[in-house]
Design an enzyme around this catalytic site. Structure first.
Site, PDB file in Angstrom:
ATOM      1  N   SER A 174      -9.529   1.547   3.611  1.00 54.44           N
ATOM      2  CA  SER A 174      -8.798   2.356   2.678  1.00 54.44           C
ATOM      3  C   SER A 174      -7.758   1.584   1.868  1.00 54.44           C
ATOM      4  CB  SER A 174      -8.083   3.496   3.399  1.00 54.44           C
ATOM      5  OG  SER A 174      -7.169   2.972   4.318  1.00 54.44           O
ATOM      6  N   LYS A 224       0.851  -1.201   0.000  1.00 51.57           N
ATOM      7  CA  LYS A 224       0.000   0.000   0.000  1.00 51.57           C
ATOM      8  C   LYS A 224       0.879   1.241   0.000  1.00 51.57           C
ATOM      9  CE  LYS A 224      -3.851   1.841   2.775  1.00 51.57           C
ATOM     10  NZ  LYS A 224      -4.650   1.613   3.993  1.00 51.57           N
ATOM     11  N   SER A 232      -9.411  -0.699   7.820  1.00 51.40           N
ATOM     12  CA  SER A 232      -8.942  -0.444   6.462  1.00 51.40           C
ATOM     13  C   SER A 232      -8.325  -1.611   5.716  1.00 51.40           C
ATOM     14  CB  SER A 232      -7.927   0.700   6.463  1.00 51.40           C
ATOM     15  OG  SER A 232      -8.582   1.885   6.829  1.00 51.40           O
TER      16      SER A 232
END
Lengths: 465, 529
Positions: free
Chosen positions: A171, A76, A195
């Site tokens: 997220s 990420k 997330s």
């Protein structure tokens, strides 16, 4: 090959059925084909090929570094990667190239993993849809599955081919999509209020949130320091266990990691749930819960019971306060953590030269999106001297109560809690954006954030598999 | 313009303000500076109040001044408080900056053990209670030399509290008239230093050097138990000596290793405390005393003239000798304190509470540190007084002058002369020469060995004391000659030969027949000394 599990592919590599370079190239080519998903912000093609080459050399000599050697992974874009742009999907860090690797990234690389690229997210990991980053939203790969396309044909007419794609959740949507689309075998996400688990649920992959303090946060650009953890996304639980085994352990660079040595573990090949006691928290039976999710929840509970586990109802009485508590603590820490972004040392810097204050103000207005700015303002409000006691301290106290709820339940003989992750299945983007980020976060985090506040581990696996 | 001359004396804690009619200033430019610095918008009747004051006040008005101090001492350590970058004075700009110091996103603080030990040592030396659990907080404000936008400090629960510092002030004209005072120590906390900003006016830019950002500081908070500049300066001086003796800080004010902020207010005795102002960043002991005294004067003056004191922050302009409001502070800052989430509570142990099998690298034992504390200045002075029979004020002078104690001890080692003689020579003659030429001890042209040799000559009566002084002056010229060489060259030896002496005396007496028998004897005695 790309649809295999990590363990299967690792075996294939060890046995020479495929070389790391071939594997890497296949993944790179698939990434190009699935570019429309917008799962990756940066594809580190050169780096990946070089790493694959080195892995190949090791395999040829018979010196493989282990199960992760030669395995394509994605990270990420809020993890610091040396010499690879790290943006957090924000204008503030566009063009920012860190000089160091996050500990978890370093560990993966030390074990021979091949880094495919940095995945897309909500700006600074604030959001539950992966729709609010500056590089645009991430599309759920399942939007293009036969099932969904058929479902869509039944529903609406005269729609654009691609107008009703599904969100990935957030997220860590980019990481989830990358894994679900087979472009890598494991991806790192982060989990502060759900997330990692939320997008895992939406994308039908395994999302694992370790206990706070088990995995190092050094290099993870923080959202809420006291709740953040690096998360693991894979296609099966066994794969997640492999990755966790590589990542867990004390890091002297992160003073919040536990010092006790982590014992290596392997998952049993067959799950024996006879001695397991499973708790169903009654407060999680929210009215907003979709009937579909509710039925899957029941099915899962029944499945365990039929296999011999004890399934009982438990209570986490302070559940209803957790979302508000989370909101206060989260925004307060955000306000603090974002204070360093001023354009002086790194990142975006505006053109204004009038004064330091003016420069700071313009840089931050230009660099952050509304969501981030909104949370900073809220957080600063809660931290004001006159509000600190009533908001921040109160929230800390409530947090203690919430954590105690879990402790009490686990002390009463319950081994594991079984809950839904999301209120409903993945929604279409057009539906999702009808409400603002704050509302969505409040709704979608309802099942996931309590665990972050308590620091416990949580893992989800999609029910439909 | 008539200059108001204010004279006062610091009698214990009372300020006596006596207004004297106009006339010359005696080196205290403050009064004139004050009038011309009056803020716009305030009453511009500069002259009237002076006259009013003179007229109505015949007697003396008692004011009490209250002074508290916040002292920041840079910890003497190899690396910074939370990161591994080095601590060096005057390194090239931005050459000692780690990723954490530059606040690169994702970096985390890791506590430096040496800094914690320094804090514990200092706390113990200042009679504090060491908190076995202390916490770290973030103090937020935006400034270019604070990369993270917050400073990590210990606001809620500092590492040491409730201590005391004893110091001496002179209470009369004679050096022997000293009095011991005590100031309470509210707390000692660990915190980060900020970087440095250099304003480049011609190019309208500010240059930031982060070498200092993150260096460990000990903030020592002194309660407002002091009442004038001299007391404050003495307390600071004693703290400096203690820190230097402990080795926890080099405490050199000129190099910025010790910085002092003063909180000052005045009130009439018996009435509640007045509004206080803060005077920041005083970086020399001299300016410290001057600034505090000026501020006390200024406040008294303002109040006497019916005005109010603003709770503001001021800086000291040493060229003009006055304090001025600092431009930046519009209203009060809210620092939005928040616990530092990346640092767990700091736990310290003593021998009783040490967990069994604990890794000694990971734990700090307060008792262990206490047992190994170096000798403190107070003790050193005591020993000097006992061992060498010197007066208390001598022991103070020996410690106050950098390097003087070592010099003294080196002389003692190499000479047979009585300690009292050595003390007298070092403190009066040697120190006198140094002061005259504004030299530090380590710049002295006379070495301890040379002085020791000279004192030996004196001790065995090879030369007279006036000859010794001459030799000393010669030594000071540092022509590389030893005392013995100088003595023989200048023929300064006392005559030891009895016959030769008698001949000299006879010659003298023959030349001066009026000198009587007694005188003769005295004369003979004299030349034999």
């Amino acid at each position: 090959m790309l649809g295999r599990t990590l363990r299967e592919v690792s075996t294939a590599l060890k046995q020479g059925h495929i070389t790391p370079t071939e594997l890497c190239q296949k993944c790179l080519s698939l990434i190009k084909k699935t570019k429309f998903l917008n799962a990756y912000i940066t594809v580190s093609e050169e780096v990946a090929l070089k790493q694959a080459e080195e892995s190949e050399k090791r395999y040829k000599k018979g010196h493989s570094l282990g199960d992760l050697d030669g395995i394509p992974v994605a990270v990420k874009d809020n993890f610091s990667t040396s010499s690879i742009e790290t943006t957090c999907a924000s204008n503030m860090l566009k063009g920012y190239v860190p000089p160091y690797n996050a500990t978890v990234v370093q560990k993966l690389l030390d074990k021979g993993a091949v880094l495919m690229g940095k995945t897309n997210l909500d700006e600074f990991a604030m959001g539950s849809g992966s729709t609010d980053g500056v590089f645009g939203p991430v599309k759920n790969p399942w939007s293009y599955s036969k099932q969904y396309r058929e479902k869509r044909k039944q529903k609406a007419h005269g729609e654009n081919e691609d107008s009703n794609w599904l969100i990935t959740g957030g997220s860590s949507g980019g990481s989830a999509a990358a894994v679900a689309a087979f472009t890598c075998f494991a991806a790192l996400g982060s989990d502060t209020g759900g997330s990692t688990r939320n997008p895992a649920a939406h994308c039908g992959v395994v999302g694992f949130k370790p206990s706070y303090g088990l995995v190092s946060r050094h290099g993870l650009i923080p959202l809420v320091n006291s709740m953040d953890v690096p998360g693991i996304l894979t296609r099966c639980v066994d794969d997640a266990a492999i990755v966790l085994g590589m990542l867990a352990g004390h890091d002297p660079k992160d003073s919040t990691t536990i010092q006790d040595p982590v014992k290596p573990f392997t998952l049993p090949t067959s799950a024996d749930v006879n001695k397991l006691c499973i708790g169903i928290p009654k407060e999680y039976l929210a009215p907003e819960l979709s009937s579909e999710v509710r039925s899957f929840w029941s099915k899962a509970a029944n499945l365990f019971e039929s296999e011999g586990a004890k399934v009982i109802e438990v209570s986490l009485p302070h559940t209803s306060y957790s979302i508000v508590c989370y909101h206060v603590l989260c925004t307060s820490e955000v306000a603090s953590n974002m204070a360093r972004f001023d354009g002086l040392e790194y990142g975006h810097r505006c053109d204004i030269n009038v004064s330091t204050e003016a420069m700071y103000a313009a840089t931050r207005r230009e660099g952050f999106n509304d969501v981030v700015r909104g949370r900073i303002l809220s957080g600063n409000f809660f931290l004001l001297k006159e509000n600190y006691e009533n908001y921040f301290i109160k929230a800390q106290k409530v947090r203690r109560l919430i954590a105690n709820d879990f402790v009490n339940v686990f002390n009463s003989g319950v081994d594991v809690l079984l809950t839904p992750t999301t209120l409903s299945e993945a929604v279409p983007y057009l539906e999702f954006i009808k409400e603002d980020n704050r509302t969505r976060s409040a709704q979608d985090d309802i099942f996931t954030q309590a665990v972050n506040m308590a620091g416990f581990l949580s893992c989800l696996q999609d029910c439909q598999q | 313009m008539a200059a108001l001359m204010l004279r006062w004396s610091c009698l214990g804690k009372r300020w006596v303000l006596a207004c004297i009619d106009g006339g010359s200033r005696h080196g205290r430019g403050a009064a004139i500076g004050l009038t011309s610095r009056r803020k716009r918008g305030q009453s511009s009747v500069a002259q009237q109040p002076l006259i009013a004051v003179q007229k109505s006040r015949k007697g003396e008005h008692e004011w009490a001044a209250v002074v508290g101090l916040e002292i920041h001492a840079q910890i003497s350590s190899n690396s910074k408080l939370f990161s591994g970058s080095q601590v060096h004075f005057a390194a090239p700009p931005n050459s000692l900056v780690s990723f954490f110091d530059a606040s690169l996103p994702g970096t985390l603080p890791v506590l430096n053990r040496r800094c914690v030990e320094a804090a514990v040592m200092t706390g113990l030396a200042l009679n504090c209670r060491i908190n076995k659990k202390s916490l770290f907080d973030r103090k937020h404000y935006f400034y270019a030399d604070l990369p993270a936008g917050y400073q990590i400090t210990q606001q809620r629960l500092p590492i040491a509290v409730n201590g005391s510092l004893a110091y001496s002030v002179s209470v009369g004209k004679k050096p022997s008239q000293v009095s011991t005072r005590t100031v309470r120590i509210k707390q000692i906390q660990l915190e980060q230093d900020s970087g440095k900003s250099l304003h480049d006016e011609p190019r309208s830019q500010t240059l930031i050097d982060l070498n200092r950002a993150g260096v460990g500081l000990l903030e020592v908070v002194l309660e407002p138990d002091m009442s004038c500049g001299e007391e404050a300066a003495s307390a600071v001086r004693e703290l400096q000596l203690i820190l230097q003796a402990l080795g926890t800080s080099q405490a050199n004010m000129a190099e910025g290793q010790l910085r002092v902020d003063a909180n000052i207010s005045v009130h009439h005795p018996g009435e509640p405390l007045g509004v206080r102002t803060e005077v920041k960043n005083l970086n020399s002991a001299r300016f410290l005393a001057k600034a505090i005294d000026f501020e006390i004067k200024r406040q008294i003056h303002e109040l006497e003239n019916g005005r109010k004191i603003l709770n503001e922050t001021r800086s000291f302009d040493d060229k003009l000798g006055c304090t001025m409001p600092m431009r930046d502070k519009e209203g009060k800052q809210d620092y939005r304190f928040m616990p530092e989430p990346n640092l767990p509570p700091l736990l310290l142990y003593d021998t009783a509470s040490l967990p069994p099998g604990a890794d000694p690298q990971q734990v700090i034992n307060i008792d262990w540190i206490r047992e190994r504390l170096p000798e403190l200045p107070g003790k050193t002075r005591e020993k000097l007084i006992q061992q060498y029979g010197m007066l208390p004020e001598h022991s103070f002078t020996l410690l106050n002058e950098v390097g003087l104690l070592e010099f003294f001890q080196n002389v003692i080692k190499e000479t047979r002369a009585e300690p009292k003689k050595v003390t007298s020579w070092v403190l009066n003659i040697f120190l006198g020469f140094l002061k005259q030429q504004n030299l530090a001890v380590n710049e002295s042209p006379v070495t301890p060995s040379a002085l020791a040799e000279l004192l030996n000559l004196l001790d065995r009566k090879a030369i007279s004391s006036s000859a010794a002084r001459q030799v000393f002056e010669e030594l000071w010229q540092s022509k590389g000659k030893t005392p013995s060489q100088i003595v023989s060259e200048k023929k300064l030896e006392l005559m030891q030969d009895q016959e030769a002496l008698e001949r000299v005396c006879h010659t003298v007496m023959e030349g001066h027949p009026q000198v009587g028998v007694e005188g003769r004897r005295k004369a003979m005695h004299f030349s034999a000394c």
